[in-house]
Design an enzyme around this catalytic site. Sequence first.
Site, PDB file in Angstrom:
ATOM      1  N   GLY A  31     -12.285 -10.829   2.211  1.00 27.16           N
ATOM      2  CA  GLY A  31     -12.243  -9.389   1.973  1.00 27.16           C
ATOM      3  C   GLY A  31     -13.354  -8.803   1.115  1.00 27.16           C
ATOM      4  O   GLY A  31     -13.728  -7.659   1.282  1.00 27.16           O
ATOM      5  N   GLU A  53     -13.699  -9.227  -6.405  1.00 27.88           N
ATOM      6  CA  GLU A  53     -12.538  -9.272  -5.513  1.00 27.88           C
ATOM      7  C   GLU A  53     -12.327  -7.898  -4.886  1.00 27.88           C
ATOM      8  O   GLU A  53     -12.602  -6.872  -5.510  1.00 27.88           O
ATOM      9  CB  GLU A  53     -11.332  -9.748  -6.339  1.00 27.88           C
ATOM     10  CG  GLU A  53      -9.996  -9.772  -5.655  1.00 27.88           C
ATOM     11  CD  GLU A  53      -9.881 -10.705  -4.467  1.00 27.88           C
ATOM     12  OE1 GLU A  53     -10.692 -10.557  -3.529  1.00 27.88           O
ATOM     13  OE2 GLU A  53      -8.954 -11.536  -4.446  1.00 27.88           O
ATOM     14  N   ASP A  54     -11.844  -7.879  -3.664  1.00 28.67           N
ATOM     15  CA  ASP A  54     -11.623  -6.621  -2.968  1.00 28.67           C
ATOM     16  C   ASP A  54     -10.423  -5.862  -3.534  1.00 28.67           C
ATOM     17  O   ASP A  54     -10.514  -4.695  -3.847  1.00 28.67           O
ATOM     18  CB  ASP A  54     -11.450  -6.852  -1.457  1.00 28.67           C
ATOM     19  CG  ASP A  54     -10.406  -7.921  -1.137  1.00 28.67           C
ATOM     20  OD1 ASP A  54      -9.808  -8.509  -2.068  1.00 28.67           O
ATOM     21  OD2 ASP A  54     -10.186  -8.166   0.065  1.00 28.67           O
ATOM     22  N   ASP A  68      -3.174  -6.807  -5.792  1.00 27.24           N
ATOM     23  CA  ASP A  68      -1.840  -6.336  -5.415  1.00 27.24           C
ATOM     24  C   ASP A  68      -0.867  -6.860  -6.478  1.00 27.24           C
ATOM     25  O   ASP A  68      -0.709  -6.219  -7.520  1.00 27.24           O
ATOM     26  CB  ASP A  68      -1.577  -6.880  -4.002  1.00 27.24           C
ATOM     27  CG  ASP A  68      -0.328  -6.339  -3.359  1.00 27.24           C
ATOM     28  OD1 ASP A  68      -0.411  -5.317  -2.683  1.00 27.24           O
ATOM     29  OD2 ASP A  68       0.742  -6.949  -3.526  1.00 27.24           O
ATOM     30  N   LYS A  93      -3.538  -1.892  -6.981  1.00 29.57           N
ATOM     31  CA  LYS A  93      -2.298  -1.135  -6.784  1.00 29.57           C
ATOM     32  C   LYS A  93      -1.440  -1.339  -8.024  1.00 29.57           C
ATOM     33  O   LYS A  93      -0.687  -2.297  -8.112  1.00 29.57           O
ATOM     34  CB  LYS A  93      -1.538  -1.674  -5.567  1.00 29.57           C
ATOM     35  CG  LYS A  93      -2.280  -1.605  -4.253  1.00 29.57           C
ATOM     36  CD  LYS A  93      -1.376  -2.147  -3.152  1.00 29.57           C
ATOM     37  CE  LYS A  93      -2.130  -2.450  -1.902  1.00 29.57           C
ATOM     38  NZ  LYS A  93      -1.293  -3.165  -0.917  1.00 29.57           N
ATOM     39  N   ASP A  98      -8.746  -6.016   5.731  1.00 31.83           N
ATOM     40  CA  ASP A  98      -8.312  -6.088   7.131  1.00 31.83           C
ATOM     41  C   ASP A  98      -6.810  -5.869   7.283  1.00 31.83           C
ATOM     42  O   ASP A  98      -6.045  -5.889   6.304  1.00 31.83           O
ATOM     43  CB  ASP A  98      -8.660  -7.449   7.733  1.00 31.83           C
ATOM     44  CG  ASP A  98      -7.727  -8.536   7.211  1.00 31.83           C
ATOM     45  OD1 ASP A  98      -7.593  -8.665   5.975  1.00 31.83           O
ATOM     46  OD2 ASP A  98      -7.104  -9.228   8.029  1.00 31.83           O
ATOM     47  N   ARG A 123     -11.972  -4.419   9.268  1.00 29.07           N
ATOM     48  CA  ARG A 123     -12.763  -4.894   8.128  1.00 29.07           C
ATOM     49  C   ARG A 123     -14.077  -4.154   7.943  1.00 29.07           C
ATOM     50  O   ARG A 123     -14.556  -3.978   6.831  1.00 29.07           O
ATOM     51  CB  ARG A 123     -13.110  -6.371   8.320  1.00 29.07           C
ATOM     52  CG  ARG A 123     -12.306  -7.293   7.479  1.00 29.07           C
ATOM     53  CD  ARG A 123     -12.899  -8.690   7.543  1.00 29.07           C
ATOM     54  NE  ARG A 123     -11.862  -9.693   7.684  1.00 29.07           N
ATOM     55  CZ  ARG A 123     -11.040 -10.046   6.713  1.00 29.07           C
ATOM     56  NH1 ARG A 123     -11.123  -9.494   5.527  1.00 29.07           N
ATOM     57  NH2 ARG A 123     -10.106 -10.960   6.921  1.00 29.07           N
TER      58      ARG A 123
HETATM   59  P1  5GP Z   1      -2.312 -10.458  -4.811  1.00 24.72           P
HETATM   60  O1  5GP Z   1      -0.892 -10.062  -4.509  1.00 24.72           O
HETATM   61  O2  5GP Z   1      -2.403 -11.929  -5.100  1.00 24.72           O
HETATM   62  O3  5GP Z   1      -2.915  -9.614  -5.894  1.00 24.72           O
HETATM   63  O4  5GP Z   1      -3.154 -10.165  -3.515  1.00 24.72           O
HETATM   64  C1  5GP Z   1      -3.199 -11.122  -2.509  1.00 24.72           C
HETATM   65  C2  5GP Z   1      -4.057 -10.696  -1.361  1.00 24.72           C
HETATM   66  O5  5GP Z   1      -3.287  -9.837  -0.532  1.00 24.72           O
HETATM   67  C3  5GP Z   1      -5.326  -9.902  -1.605  1.00 24.72           C
HETATM   68  O6  5GP Z   1      -6.444 -10.672  -1.998  1.00 24.72           O
HETATM   69  C4  5GP Z   1      -5.557  -9.322  -0.232  1.00 24.72           C
HETATM   70  O7  5GP Z   1      -6.160 -10.290   0.599  1.00 24.72           O
HETATM   71  C5  5GP Z   1      -4.139  -9.065   0.237  1.00 24.72           C
HETATM   72  N1  5GP Z   1      -3.773  -7.646   0.111  1.00 24.72           N
HETATM   73  C6  5GP Z   1      -2.933  -7.092  -0.771  1.00 24.72           C
HETATM   74  N2  5GP Z   1      -2.802  -5.771  -0.564  1.00 24.72           N
HETATM   75  C7  5GP Z   1      -3.606  -5.492   0.480  1.00 24.72           C
HETATM   76  C8  5GP Z   1      -3.922  -4.265   1.202  1.00 24.72           C
HETATM   77  O8  5GP Z   1      -3.454  -3.154   0.894  1.00 24.72           O
HETATM   78  N3  5GP Z   1      -4.767  -4.383   2.237  1.00 24.72           N
HETATM   79  C9  5GP Z   1      -5.328  -5.576   2.600  1.00 24.72           C
HETATM   80  N4  5GP Z   1      -6.155  -5.577   3.643  1.00 24.72           N
HETATM   81  N5  5GP Z   1      -5.071  -6.726   1.957  1.00 24.72           N
HETATM   82  C10 5GP Z   1      -4.223  -6.683   0.913  1.00 24.72           C
HETATM   83 MG    MG Z   2      -8.965 -10.647  -1.601  1.00 22.41          MG
END
Ligand code: 5GP
Ligand code: MG
Length: 176
Positions: free
Chosen positions: A44, A99-100, A103, A131, A159, A165
């Site tokens: 991402g 990092e993109d 969450d 978020k 994505d 993407r």
């Molecule tokens: P975490 O919950 O560990 O912070 O995020 C895990 C992964 O979930 C992120 O790196 C990303 O790949 C994916 N992710 C979480 N929210 C989103 C979103 O709104 N859109 C996309 N495309 N990926 C997300």
């Molecule tokens: Mg990511």
Amino acid sequence: MPDALRSVLLSEDEIRRRVAELAAQISSDYASVDELLLVGVLRGAFIFLADLSRCLTIPRRVDFVALSTYGGETTTPGEVRLLLDLRTEVRGAHVLVVEDIVDSGRTLALLLRLLRARGPASLKSCVLVRKPARLEVDLSIDYLGFDIPDVWAVGYGLDWADRFRTLPYIAVVEPG
Ligand code: 5GP
Ligand code: MG
């Protein structure tokens, strides 16, 4: 805008301006270091990293990791797997993880733990979108692009089942 998308969350212009601001801040903060090691999280972050790294005015190199998260809602902390490791030595390096999206925060928290154990000279993080409503762990982000609501965001590297993407903006996917 493709049919499956509901609305634009962050326009191409907003993103470009914010990336330039982040790059200026990072270039200033790291002005005195020999070299900055940018660690992009595949897949991402590849577009964000490409744009951010080209806006920097300090010596830098780029490397990548790939991570995979197991399961869904029931995933327990730490269930993130390193699929691809860095080629670069972390010990003694000034490392900035790029990092993109954050969450729950678990993926980035785990990656930072893993890299810190390798003895970098410094370790910080730069995240394009977060978020806040979803955060589950105590995670400090050093450079943040935007806070967004609890929606599924796509575009600019993000994505939805490998689609969208390469959109130049970030949009919300229409549910169902
Ligand atoms: P975490 O919950 O560990 O912070 O995020 C895990 C992964 O979930 C992120 O790196 C990303 O790949 C994916 N992710 C979480 N929210 C989103 C979103 O709104 N859109 C996309 N495309 N990926 C997300
Ligand atoms: Mg990511």
